[in-house]
Scaffold this active site. Structure first.
Site, PDB file in Angstrom:
ATOM      1  N   GLU A  20      -4.768  -8.627  -0.510  1.00 38.80           N
ATOM      2  CA  GLU A  20      -5.532  -8.370   0.718  1.00 38.80           C
ATOM      3  C   GLU A  20      -6.975  -8.164   0.306  1.00 38.80           C
ATOM      4  O   GLU A  20      -7.263  -7.323  -0.560  1.00 38.80           O
ATOM      5  CB  GLU A  20      -5.050  -7.104   1.444  1.00 38.80           C
ATOM      6  CG  GLU A  20      -3.745  -7.282   2.175  1.00 38.80           C
ATOM      7  CD  GLU A  20      -3.359  -6.065   3.008  1.00 38.80           C
ATOM      8  OE1 GLU A  20      -4.254  -5.356   3.527  1.00 38.80           O
ATOM      9  OE2 GLU A  20      -2.147  -5.826   3.124  1.00 38.80           O
ATOM     10  N   GLU A  48       0.841  -1.211   0.000  1.00 39.51           N
ATOM     11  CA  GLU A  48       0.000   0.000   0.000  1.00 39.51           C
ATOM     12  C   GLU A  48       0.872   1.256   0.000  1.00 39.51           C
ATOM     13  O   GLU A  48       0.756   2.132   0.868  1.00 39.51           O
ATOM     14  CB  GLU A  48      -0.985  -0.021   1.186  1.00 39.51           C
ATOM     15  CG  GLU A  48      -1.969  -1.164   1.067  1.00 39.51           C
ATOM     16  CD  GLU A  48      -3.190  -1.103   1.992  1.00 39.51           C
ATOM     17  OE1 GLU A  48      -3.244  -0.236   2.873  1.00 39.51           O
ATOM     18  OE2 GLU A  48      -4.095  -1.934   1.811  1.00 39.51           O
TER      19      GLU A  48
HETATM   20  O1  AHR Z   1      -5.107  -5.911   6.912  1.00 38.44           O
HETATM   21  C1  AHR Z   1      -5.010  -4.768   7.692  1.00 38.44           C
HETATM   22  C2  AHR Z   1      -4.377  -3.604   6.947  1.00 38.44           C
HETATM   23  O2  AHR Z   1      -5.190  -3.257   5.869  1.00 38.44           O
HETATM   24  C3  AHR Z   1      -3.054  -3.880   6.303  1.00 38.44           C
HETATM   25  O3  AHR Z   1      -1.996  -3.735   7.193  1.00 38.44           O
HETATM   26  C4  AHR Z   1      -2.990  -2.838   5.233  1.00 38.44           C
HETATM   27  O4  AHR Z   1      -2.211  -3.243   4.147  1.00 38.44           O
HETATM   28  C5  AHR Z   1      -4.445  -2.622   4.861  1.00 38.44           C
HETATM   29  O5  AHR Z   1      -4.784  -1.287   4.810  1.00 38.44           O
END
Ligand code: AHR
Length: 493
Positions: free
Chosen positions: A294, A175
């Site tokens: 994710e 991110e």
């Molecule tokens: O999964 C929790 C958080 O969500 C992670 O650390 C981040 O990459 C995302 O914003």
């Protein structure tokens, strides 16, 4: 009688479903790693080398192909050298992203690779771009993978692993449009080139280098990133993140909120189509894989819990989100190469929850168990036709399909998964298999009369799948899908 139909066409293959679509994500966050996986060798909780046996056994059962680690946001503030060598000497740091918790570094690279070995998964390491250097990241890869006689390879051997780890998947930051350094797409593309130039294979196992993709379905990031990247080719994956969020809370929601969250989860399909289409305009041969490393639900913090630790309960609704998403990945097996649900234990849409020595598997875990047969199967065309559902969201009427699913073929067995999103209605459908005949099937259902049902430490089997045999002679049969259910048919052909 309902005129819903489900058709599967065995003569219309889509692509092989990459098993890695069924991947996981475990971050140093709340009780995911510490408590959830790592309890230490001296813990009274039965463990193997410090890792909980109950969690290892449960995860192994669902055949996790790959685990992404150590973050998440944590990754861009993690310095891998903190996590090697004798544990007593490892520094204590502050986990600045997640509640300023003290990070003891007891769980580092060796422990992670051992965890992956124990559950049968491949490691996917996410490197530090935000606060790290290209040199630090290339050294980590050398430490992990170099088979020769360098100082870093000797250090790995001195720390107990003479054989290289052969870690294949390397994320170049996480991110980076946000917690990974707040870069613009153009600036990140330049950093990506700088970091990845020095990330060498260091062994016979070729690295798979993964760039940070957009927040949700943001084609602008993707276009700008690839335009700036130009003809640079040391890139094998591009990773989007998508959290469908919440509606109500984890365990309290109205019927409209039930529909709202399922509807939000279906936006994954738009993301997959549009991100791949944007990537195709730069990479028409699809040499670079689309990752969704994710994804999942994200509910408000549970009462009495530290909000920074992202602990949430997991109900039948989360299970349907998981099933709908995995069905999208299966149907788009030609586009998605890795998916990592967030996260494995005790954080967000977890597979497993722990409380001291107790452990339970969640409804989402059961979906992963039921969908195992799709891993590595040949995704084939399927379609559901059924009356949609109208629901209210933000004062507007929205529409949600009532039946969704995916189909795959492996070793002459068809796996067909179907979600009935309807909160109250059974949907009976005519099932048509084009290009094959069958006699008998095994059917597994995850269902409950209460749409809020979930597993607790006192009642850990409230939501669990049930399997039975089904006579299904010929190419067509009828099936009644109960409300709020996930159904998987395994049909020998
Ligand atoms: O999964 C929790 C958080 O969500 C992670 O650390 C981040 O990459 C995302 O914003």
């Amino acid at each position: 009688m309902s005129n819903a139909r489900i058709a599967v066409s065995l003569d219309q293959p889509i692509a092989t479903i990459n098993p890695n679509i069924y991947g996981h994500f475990a971050e140093h966050l709340g009780a995911c790693i510490y408590e959830g996986v790592w309890v230490g060798e001296k813990s009274p909780i039965p463990n193997t080398g410090g890792m909980r046996n109950d969690v290892i056994t449960a995860l192994k059962k669902i055949a996790p192909p790959v685990v992404r680690w150590p973050g998440g946001c944590f990754a861009d503030d993690y310095h891998w050298e903190d996590g090697i060598g004798p544990r007593a000497n490892r520094p204590r740091r502050i986990n600045v992203w997640w509640g300023d918790a003290i990070e003891t570094n007891e769980f580092g690279t060796h422990e992670f690779v051992r965890f992956c070995d124990l559950i049968g998964a491949e490691p996917y390491i996410c490197g530090n771009v935000g606060s790290g250097s290209p040199r630090e990241l290339r050294n980590w890869a050398e430490y992990c993978n170099f088979a020769g006689d360098s100082t870093l390879a000797r250090a790995r051997a001195a720390n107990g692993h003479a054989e290289p780890f052969r870690a294949k998947f390397w994320g170049v930051g996480n991110e980076n449009w946000g917690c990974g350094g707040h870069f613009s797409a153009e600036d990140y593309a330049k950093e990506y080139k700088r970091f990845s130039t020095y990330l060498r294979d260091f062994s016979d196992n070729k690295l798979c280098l993964v760039a940070c993709g957009p927040a949700g379905n943001n084609p602008d990031w993707t276009r700008k990133f690839f335009s700036t990247l130009g003809t640079y080719h040391r890139i094998h994956g591009f990773a989007a993140h998508y959290y469908c969020g919440t509606a109500g809370t984890a365990t309290e929601y109205t019927v409209d909120e039930w529909y709202h969250l399922l509807w939000r989860s279906l936006e994954m399909e738009t993301l997959v189509r549009q991100q791949r289409a944007t990537m195709d305009s730069f990479d028409p041969e699809r040499k670079i894989g689309l990752f969704v490393d994710e994804w999942g639900t994200w509910h408000p913090a549970a009462k009495g819990r530290n909000p920074a630790y992202l602990w949430q309960q997991n109900t039948l609704r989360d299970a349907l989100v998981a099933a709908l998403t995995l069905d999208i990945f299966n149907r788009h097996a030609d586009k998605v190469v890795i998916g990592n649900i967030a996260q494995t234990v005790n954080v967000l849409q977890a597979m497993i929850l722990t409380d001291g020595a107790k452990m339970l598997t969640t409804p989402t875990y059961h979906v992963y168990d039921m969908y195992q047969a799709h891993q590595g199967g040949q995704s084939v065309w399927m379609a559901c036709e059924a009356e949609g559902i109208t629901f209210q969201s933000g004062g507007k009427n929205q529409r949600l399909p009532s039946l969704c699913g995916s189909a795959s073929l492996k070793k002459k067995v068809l796996t067909l998964s179907i979600v009935n999103t309807h909160a109250t209605n059974t949907v009976e459908a005519a099932m048509e298999l084009r290009g094959a005949r069958c006699q008998e099937a095994t059917v597994t259902e995850l269902v409950h009369t209460d749409i809020h049902a979930h597993n607790t430490f006192d009642a850990p089997e409230t939501v669990k799948p049930r399997t039975r045999k089904l006579q299904v002679s010929g190419p067509e049969w009828r099936y009644a899908f109960p409300p709020a259910s996930v159904t998987v048919f395994n049909v020998p052909l």
